[in-house]
Design a protein around this motif. Structure first.
Motif, PDB file in Angstrom:
ATOM      1  N   MET A  58      -8.787   8.705   0.406  1.00 34.94           N
ATOM      2  CA  MET A  58      -8.485   8.938   1.824  1.00 34.94           C
ATOM      3  C   MET A  58      -7.162   9.726   1.938  1.00 34.94           C
ATOM      4  O   MET A  58      -7.051  10.658   2.724  1.00 34.94           O
ATOM      5  N   GLY A 115      -9.972  14.511  12.634  1.00 42.02           N
ATOM      6  CA  GLY A 115     -10.220  14.310  11.208  1.00 42.02           C
ATOM      7  C   GLY A 115      -9.265  13.309  10.599  1.00 42.02           C
ATOM      8  O   GLY A 115      -9.662  12.395   9.872  1.00 42.02           O
ATOM      9  N   ARG A 171      -3.495  20.881  -6.766  1.00 44.10           N
ATOM     10  CA  ARG A 171      -3.048  19.506  -6.525  1.00 44.10           C
ATOM     11  C   ARG A 171      -4.095  18.747  -5.702  1.00 44.10           C
ATOM     12  O   ARG A 171      -4.435  17.598  -5.998  1.00 44.10           O
ATOM     13  N   MET A 229     -16.035  15.780  10.310  1.00 45.98           N
ATOM     14  CA  MET A 229     -14.705  16.388  10.342  1.00 45.98           C
ATOM     15  C   MET A 229     -14.783  17.911  10.258  1.00 45.98           C
ATOM     16  O   MET A 229     -14.019  18.620  10.909  1.00 45.98           O
ATOM     17  N   ASP A 244     -10.955   4.909   8.252  1.00 47.93           N
ATOM     18  CA  ASP A 244     -11.637   4.596   6.984  1.00 47.93           C
ATOM     19  C   ASP A 244     -10.717   3.808   6.059  1.00 47.93           C
ATOM     20  O   ASP A 244     -11.143   2.846   5.402  1.00 47.93           O
ATOM     21  N   LEU A 245      -9.476   4.224   6.022  1.00 51.18           N
ATOM     22  CA  LEU A 245      -8.494   3.551   5.178  1.00 51.18           C
ATOM     23  C   LEU A 245      -8.350   2.089   5.607  1.00 51.18           C
ATOM     24  O   LEU A 245      -8.391   1.168   4.778  1.00 51.18           O
ATOM     25  N   VAL A 299       1.083   3.460  -3.101  1.00 54.99           N
ATOM     26  CA  VAL A 299      -0.199   4.077  -3.475  1.00 54.99           C
ATOM     27  C   VAL A 299      -0.478   5.278  -2.569  1.00 54.99           C
ATOM     28  O   VAL A 299      -0.833   6.365  -3.025  1.00 54.99           O
ATOM     29  N   VAL A 300      -0.297   5.064  -1.271  1.00 58.22           N
ATOM     30  CA  VAL A 300      -0.582   6.131  -0.308  1.00 58.22           C
ATOM     31  C   VAL A 300       0.395   7.290  -0.487  1.00 58.22           C
ATOM     32  O   VAL A 300      -0.004   8.449  -0.645  1.00 58.22           O
ATOM     33  N   THR A 309       0.166   9.432  -3.557  1.00 57.93           N
ATOM     34  CA  THR A 309      -0.898  10.436  -3.520  1.00 57.93           C
ATOM     35  C   THR A 309      -0.538  11.559  -2.565  1.00 57.93           C
ATOM     36  O   THR A 309      -0.665  12.735  -2.894  1.00 57.93           O
ATOM     37  N   ALA A 310      -0.104  11.198  -1.391  1.00 51.74           N
ATOM     38  CA  ALA A 310       0.201  12.217  -0.384  1.00 51.74           C
ATOM     39  C   ALA A 310       1.405  11.766   0.435  1.00 51.74           C
ATOM     40  O   ALA A 310       1.267  11.017   1.406  1.00 51.74           O
ATOM     41  N   GLY A 311       2.582  12.236   0.035  1.00 51.58           N
ATOM     42  CA  GLY A 311       3.801  11.897   0.756  1.00 51.58           C
ATOM     43  C   GLY A 311       3.713  12.308   2.217  1.00 51.58           C
ATOM     44  O   GLY A 311       4.363  11.728   3.085  1.00 51.58           O
ATOM     45  N   GLU A 312       2.834  13.292   2.478  1.00 51.37           N
ATOM     46  CA  GLU A 312       2.631  13.785   3.836  1.00 51.37           C
ATOM     47  C   GLU A 312       2.135  12.697   4.781  1.00 51.37           C
ATOM     48  O   GLU A 312       2.115  12.870   5.994  1.00 51.37           O
ATOM     49  N   LEU A 313       1.671  11.570   4.211  1.00 52.66           N
ATOM     50  CA  LEU A 313       1.088  10.539   5.069  1.00 52.66           C
ATOM     51  C   LEU A 313       2.111   9.568   5.644  1.00 52.66           C
ATOM     52  O   LEU A 313       1.727   8.604   6.322  1.00 52.66           O
ATOM     53  N   LEU A 348      -6.131  15.410  -6.872  1.00 53.37           N
ATOM     54  CA  LEU A 348      -5.991  14.129  -6.175  1.00 53.37           C
ATOM     55  C   LEU A 348      -7.259  13.730  -5.446  1.00 53.37           C
ATOM     56  O   LEU A 348      -7.634  12.565  -5.401  1.00 53.37           O
ATOM     57  N   LEU A 383      -6.571  18.148   4.454  1.00 52.97           N
ATOM     58  CA  LEU A 383      -6.508  18.563   5.860  1.00 52.97           C
ATOM     59  C   LEU A 383      -5.191  19.270   6.146  1.00 52.97           C
ATOM     60  O   LEU A 383      -5.155  20.320   6.794  1.00 52.97           O
ATOM     61  N   GLN A 385       0.821  -1.218   0.000  1.00 58.47           N
ATOM     62  CA  GLN A 385       0.000   0.000   0.000  1.00 58.47           C
ATOM     63  C   GLN A 385       0.852   1.264   0.000  1.00 58.47           C
ATOM     64  O   GLN A 385       0.411   2.322  -0.438  1.00 58.47           O
ATOM     65  N   TYR A 429      -6.580  13.521   3.368  1.00 57.35           N
ATOM     66  CA  TYR A 429      -5.597  13.874   4.385  1.00 57.35           C
ATOM     67  C   TYR A 429      -4.733  15.039   3.895  1.00 57.35           C
ATOM     68  O   TYR A 429      -4.468  15.996   4.630  1.00 57.35           O
ATOM     69  N   LEU A 470     -19.539   2.625   4.349  1.00 55.76           N
ATOM     70  CA  LEU A 470     -18.279   2.243   3.713  1.00 55.76           C
ATOM     71  C   LEU A 470     -18.195   0.722   3.543  1.00 55.76           C
ATOM     72  O   LEU A 470     -17.801   0.217   2.484  1.00 55.76           O
ATOM     73  N   LEU A 514     -10.056   9.499   8.980  1.00 57.53           N
ATOM     74  CA  LEU A 514      -9.590   9.062   7.657  1.00 57.53           C
ATOM     75  C   LEU A 514      -8.748   7.787   7.737  1.00 57.53           C
ATOM     76  O   LEU A 514      -8.898   6.883   6.914  1.00 57.53           O
ATOM     77  N   PHE A 530      -1.824  12.561  15.813  1.00 56.08           N
ATOM     78  CA  PHE A 530      -2.004  13.568  14.766  1.00 56.08           C
ATOM     79  C   PHE A 530      -2.159  14.972  15.360  1.00 56.08           C
ATOM     80  O   PHE A 530      -1.666  15.948  14.800  1.00 56.08           O
TER      81      PHE A 530
END
Lengths: 367, 367
Positions: free
Chosen positions: B183, A141, B205, B106, A148-149, A40-41, A44-48, B209, B190, A37, B187, B151, A145, A122
């Motif tokens: 998801m 928030g 961006r 959220m 949910d993931l 993929v994660v 999309t968002a390296g911030e994760l 996304l 956020l 994963q 994030y 979900l 998420l 977080f």
């Protein structure tokens, strides 16, 4: 959900081979899945990155009880050595991790498995970065998420097990039902807590619907459905074993939440009392205590500022009312009922033995 | 998610046959599915009756854009008249409903599609019943659970479409990826909101996304994967069409959130400004406005108490800075880019026609 004792129990007598073997395989399946994963994660968002690390941590803990029941449900119904069953069983652990993350948001819990809960992690990140807006609402928030993931990943991992289309179809049907039931059961719990009627019967109903089904009965039946299209007899036996055992398991969790050692539970002592959880234990105590003691209990429950001395006082009320002893005796009775159901269950001898071991592991004092 | 214009658009010129036909079939699939869930949910917790009714209500609204893109993605890649495609497409609407419910928690939003948001409905129920504890936290907890339920149901409905094991396997792989991406994208949103850097590039961006992929590109590709194992060329064309169109769609949503008619958006006028959403529109306005106007904008954004006059002032700043006009021109440019990509897309003529209609429906002023 309050349904997961946090100890890993790695060194205790309550960590039988039936659990250990499954845990290793399931942990491997989870690690491989998360590794897949990651691109993929992060693509999309390296911030994760830190979020994924927190999920890794969360998934490292836990006994993997639900996965173990799924695996032994499969073996008991005649399932063989296909390694896909570990993958499918691991999916239940993702589901459970999702539930824990969302539960902690719902309960406003600060800790989980000895670490800050995900939403607190977080929030801390928000504060440290000096970002705009409310750190609390950012943390909430982000954790919603992440839960949910994890919930979405449940299906992905389950269906990646390569157990064959028909088997997966049968298993997924029960997995879906199990998820619907646990969400409904959790809502019931919210309503019961809010109503505050607090009868023993109502608390037992919640334990049965929210925990016993979700932790034991349905995982066993998912495993059986994956193994064979003719699992009716095994599934019925799994209900007779799983529902009382699951209730006993919840009672043990309740006791640990009040009397347990923080090193074992991964939560500060007395957290359940500060959160005011209306457990079966509390319901019994309220029913059996004298008027003055019951009033003190009602007053103290849910006070987030209870100090060590006040906590000890509450524990004494519960214990002196005989609720601790009654819970222990209920655990014994329900566990015996489960073990008796095993005796003539139409399952393989190896599974019968393993399920007997798991009954002890799920309900013993050493968590 | 901020990705759903609330209007049903039932009577407008922007409700083409391409959308209407799918909507009817998808609505039927959703109704049948919910009817089937009712006994499972109520059998566990009869208390959830009002919760199910609220979900019914929520699922009644909406244009079903995502389902329509999934359906036309299927048709474009050569999928035929199998009614299962409506069922599979309907699953995307459950996913979207889940996202809306969790988003409202959220964001602390009070309304959705002209009604109180789900968490507010549950809070009201708590207050009316005079239950114990915080009505707000009860409402939040219940809505988190309802979003989780929706979900979970996504997969159940998707897999019940009977499109065949291989097709479902291909489709589910993309559905999973789409969920992970959305998801992660949320994030990212956020974090961007919290960072408050607010550049136009960063906002674009997030739009790409979080919205463009999730609303258009991936639904089209899920449909194509369900239709055939050889969907590479169609999938690539769907990206060239879906990414710019989805960005245009998000820009239209941004504009409606600030300048839209509440009767059309289902939200009080100016809600996005009160919530302080850092949209592409706002980023452009901040970049183009003079120092005094930019300072006023920054000060007002996110003030939950903005009155009608102050809102009007903010709208004027955005409009006078030329941001409104620039957004309209970006929408036109991105939509044209999407339409141009359609011209040589390797899809069936019927789908090409439908996707051209959908491009207008997704981005036109009448929402």
């Amino acid at each position: 959900m309050g349904g997961s004792p946090a100890s890993r129990g790695g060194e205790t007598g309550a960590d039988p081979a039936a659990l250990r073997h499954v845990r290793e395989q399931v942990t491997r399946a989870l690690e491989a899945f998360l590794e897949g994963q990651r691109p993929v994660v992060l693509g999309t968002a390296g911030e994760l990155g830190p979020g994924l690390a927190a999920i890794d941590d969360l998934l490292t803990g836990g006994k993997r009880l639900r996965a173990a029941f799924c695996y032994w449900g499969w073996r008991g119904a005649g399932g063989g050595s296909d390694p896909g069953i570990f993958t499918a069983s691991a999916a239940l652990e993702l589901l459970h991790a999702s539930a824990l993350v969302h539960d902690d948001v719902m309960d406003g819990s600060d800790t989980r498995r000895g670490r800050p809960s995900l939403h607190r992690q977080f929030s801390a990140r928000h504060s440290e970065a000096g970002w705009h807006g409310s750190a609390e609402s950012f943390g909430r928030g982000a954790a919603i998420l992440m839960g949910d993931l994890l919930l979405c990943w449940t299906d992905e991992l389950f269906h990646s097990s390569e157990l064959g289309a028909e088997a997966l179809r049968r298993g997924a049907r029960l997995l879906s039902q199990m998820r619907t039931e646990v969400m409904a059961g959790q809502y019931l719990d919210l309503v019961e807590q809010a109503r505050g009627t607090g009868t023993v019967d109502a608390a037992l109903r919640v334990a049965r619907l929210k925990t016993a089904r979700y932790t034991i009965e349905r995982p066993l039946q998912v495993g059986a459905a994956l193994a064979t299209g003719e699992a009716e007899a095994a599934a019925a036996a799994y209900s007779r074993y799983g529902l009382p055992l699951g209730t006993a398991f919840q009672l043990r969790v309740d006791l640990l939440g009040v009397f347990g050692d923080p090193a074992q539970t991964g939560k500060p002592a007395g957290d359940d009392l500060r959160e005011g959880k209306r457990t079966v234990l509390v319901a019994i105590a309220l029913a059996k205590a004298g008027p003055a003691e019951a009033a003190l209990l009602t007053r103290r429950l849910g006070d987030p500022l209870l100090d060590a001395e006040e906590l000890e006082e509450v524990r004494s009320v519960i214990s002196d009312a005989g609720a601790l002893a009654e819970c222990e005796s209920l655990i014994e009775r329900y566990t015996s009922e489960a073990l008796a159901a095993l005796e003539d269950a139409p399952v393989t001898p190896g599974a019968r033995q393993a399920l007997a071991e798991l009954a002890v592991a799920a309900t013993s004092r050493i968590g």
